[in-house]
Design a protein around this motif. Structure first.
Motif, PDB file in Angstrom:
ATOM      1  N   ASP A   1       1.522   6.517  -6.997  1.00 43.28           N
ATOM      2  CA  ASP A   1       0.459   7.440  -7.436  1.00 43.28           C
ATOM      3  C   ASP A   1       0.919   8.888  -7.270  1.00 43.28           C
ATOM      4  N   ALA A   2       1.553   9.172  -6.145  1.00 46.70           N
ATOM      5  CA  ALA A   2       2.016  10.543  -5.917  1.00 46.70           C
ATOM      6  C   ALA A   2       3.057  10.936  -6.953  1.00 46.70           C
TER       7      ALA A   2
ATOM      8  N   LEU B   1       3.300   9.723 -10.041  1.00 41.45           N
ATOM      9  CA  LEU B   1       2.637   9.910 -11.337  1.00 41.45           C
ATOM     10  C   LEU B   1       1.950  11.268 -11.421  1.00 41.45           C
ATOM     11  N   HIS B   2       1.228  11.627 -10.355  1.00 38.27           N
ATOM     12  CA  HIS B   2       0.557  12.930 -10.336  1.00 38.27           C
ATOM     13  C   HIS B   2       1.567  14.064 -10.444  1.00 38.27           C
TER      14      HIS B   2
ATOM     15  N   GLN C   1       2.291   1.677  -3.442  1.00 35.86           N
ATOM     16  CA  GLN C   1       1.279   2.153  -4.366  1.00 35.86           C
ATOM     17  C   GLN C   1       1.003   3.641  -4.165  1.00 35.86           C
ATOM     18  N   ARG C   2       0.957   4.059  -2.887  1.00 31.55           N
ATOM     19  CA  ARG C   2       0.716   5.469  -2.597  1.00 31.55           C
ATOM     20  C   ARG C   2       1.848   6.334  -3.140  1.00 31.55           C
TER      21      ARG C   2
ATOM     22  N   ASN D   1       0.829  -1.211   0.000  1.00 30.18           N
ATOM     23  CA  ASN D   1       0.000   0.000   0.000  1.00 30.18           C
ATOM     24  C   ASN D   1       0.860   1.257   0.000  1.00 30.18           C
TER      25      ASN D   1
END
Length: 448
Positions: A326-327, A329-330, A322-323, A319
């Motif tokens: 995502d951060a 990618l953004h 993954q977090r 997790n």
């Protein structure tokens, strides 16, 4: 006998020969006798005679040796003297020149003491290397002393006060007298051969050298040296020394001090035990805390090694990964959008129509710029020229000519400044304000 064959001596020469013979034939001698005719003049020297029932000899003890005596010489006192035999030439009497003087009884014992001490020292009986160490705690002690003397009472009193647990056995022996040395040696040998004792104490109260003589016996000294059990010697007072003191494994100044040296203080031991007990408790608490920390770390490790806990930990890691992905990618998308907006703005500013309009404006601006610059330059140069003209006009000779003056120039074009600069017949040029006037130089009385 011929006159020239005889040898005639004067009294002084004869006395000199006699003195040389006496001093050469007799080395240092010991003489025992009674003091007589005692005299001590103001010089500090000591003069007397040593005599017995049949003869006497004159003696002299010079200063400062006469001041070092440890007794007061008096008439009739029996003494032991050491000196060299010589002749007093002024009277023709022989005499002893002394270097030592002592009372006869104790002096003989002292001499025997020193001789035996030197002998045993040469044998190595007093060397520190051969002495045996005493046990850290004496458990069974043998005390060789007189059962009725003050020394045994002092020893027992100190032992009972300091360390009552020590086992003490008093082995009675005579401490002075003719048969004392043999009995002390026998008791000492019986004590260390029995194997019952870990330390032996020889004790006696104070007394004269003669009273303590039993402990200077050679047999006793050798028996102490041969003892496999450590021997402590406490003979006499602090200033008294015996040969037993030198050979013993430990010498104590008095019997009481010997008892204090042999056993520890019960009070000090109790304090030491309390200190050790506190140290043991501290160490135990330290070990308990350390073991508890080890147990806690082991429990945490065991808990972490369970399958369910392992899966939970991996799920948490997934997790978290993954977090973070995502951060990231953004963040990357935001950077790309910003770059796109910047590129669009740049393209908008690079459109041809807008670019041509800007260039036309720049061209129009550049077209007017040279004209303005030339006009400014001409104006500036005109102003500068007028300024230079005014300066030249202020210093110009034409200005002077205009006021009615003339400038004469010779044929070479040089200004004629003096009459001597002009030659007769030479043509000159006179410059006036409105033109030139040619002239020729003539003599003053010439009509032409």
């Amino acid at each position: 006998m011929p006159q020239d064959a005889r040898q005639i001596l004067t009294p002084s020469q004869l006395n000199t020969l006699a003195r040389d013979l006496l001093e050469g034939a007799f080395p240092l001698v010991w003489v025992e006798g009674e003091l007589g005719n005692l005299s001590r003049p103001g010089s500090g020297h000591l003069y007397f005679t040593l005599k017995d029932a049949r003869a006497q000899v004159r003696c002299a003890l010079f200063k400062p040796k006469s001041q070092w005596l440890n007794f007061v010489p008096r008439e009739g006192l029996r003494v032991l003297a050491r000196g060299r035999l010589t002749l007093y030439e002024a009277r023709g009497d022989y005499q002893l020149i002394l270097d030592s003087l002592e009372e006869a009884g104790e002096g003989a014992l002292r001499r025997a003491f020193e001789e035996l001490k030197q002998k045993l020292t040469l044998e190595g009986l007093f060397e520190t290397e051969r002495k045996r160490p005493l046990p850290a705690f004496v458990r069974r002690l043998a005390v060789l002393t007189s059962p009725s003397g003050a020394a045994v009472r002092d020893v027992l009193s100190v032992l009972a006060r300091r360390f009552p647990l020590v086992q003490v056995e008093v082995l009675p022996v005579p401490v002075q007298g003719e048969g004392a040395p043999a009995q002390i040696v026998a008791m000492l040998q019986r004590a260390y051969r029995s194997g019952r004792y870990d330390t032996i104490l020889l004790a006696r109260g104070g007394g004269s050298l003669e009273d303590l003589w039993a402990f200077n016996d050679e047999r006793l000294v050798r028996a102490i040296a041969a003892s496999p059990v450590p021997v402590v010697s406490a003979i006499g007072h602090e200033t008294d020394f015996s040969l037993s003191d030198f050979v013993a494994d430990l010498r104590a100044p008095t019997p009481s001090v010997a008892a204090e040296l042999l056993v520890p203080s019960a009070q000090d031991l109790r304090a030491r035990l309390r200190q050790l007990q506190r140290r043991v408790v501290t160490l135990q608490m330290h070990h308990l805390r350390r073991d508890q920390q080890r147990t806690d770390r082991a429990a945490i490790k065991l808990h972490a090694m369970r399958p369910r806990a392992r899966l939970d930990m991996l799920h948490r890691r997934q997790n978290e990964a993954q977090r973070r992905l995502d951060a990231a990618l953004h963040k990357q998308l935001d950077r790309l959008r910003a770059r796109m907006r910047h590129a669009d703005a740049v393209l908008r500013t690079m459109q041809p129509k807008r670019r041509l309009a800007v260039l036309r404006q720049q061209l129009e601006s550049l077209r007017l710029r040279p004209r303005n610059a030339i006009a400014r330059r001409l104006t500036h140069d005109a102003l500068r020229l007028r300024s230079v003209a005014r300066s030249l006009e202020a210093v110009s000779p034409l200005k002077t000519v205009a006021r009615g003056y003339t400038i004469l120039l010779n044929e070479d074009g040089h200004v004629v400044r003096s009459v001597n600069d002009a030659r007769v017949g030479e043509r000159l040029d006179a410059r006036l304000a409105d033109g030139h006037l040619p002239l020729r130089v003539i003599k003053p009385d010439d009509d032409t």
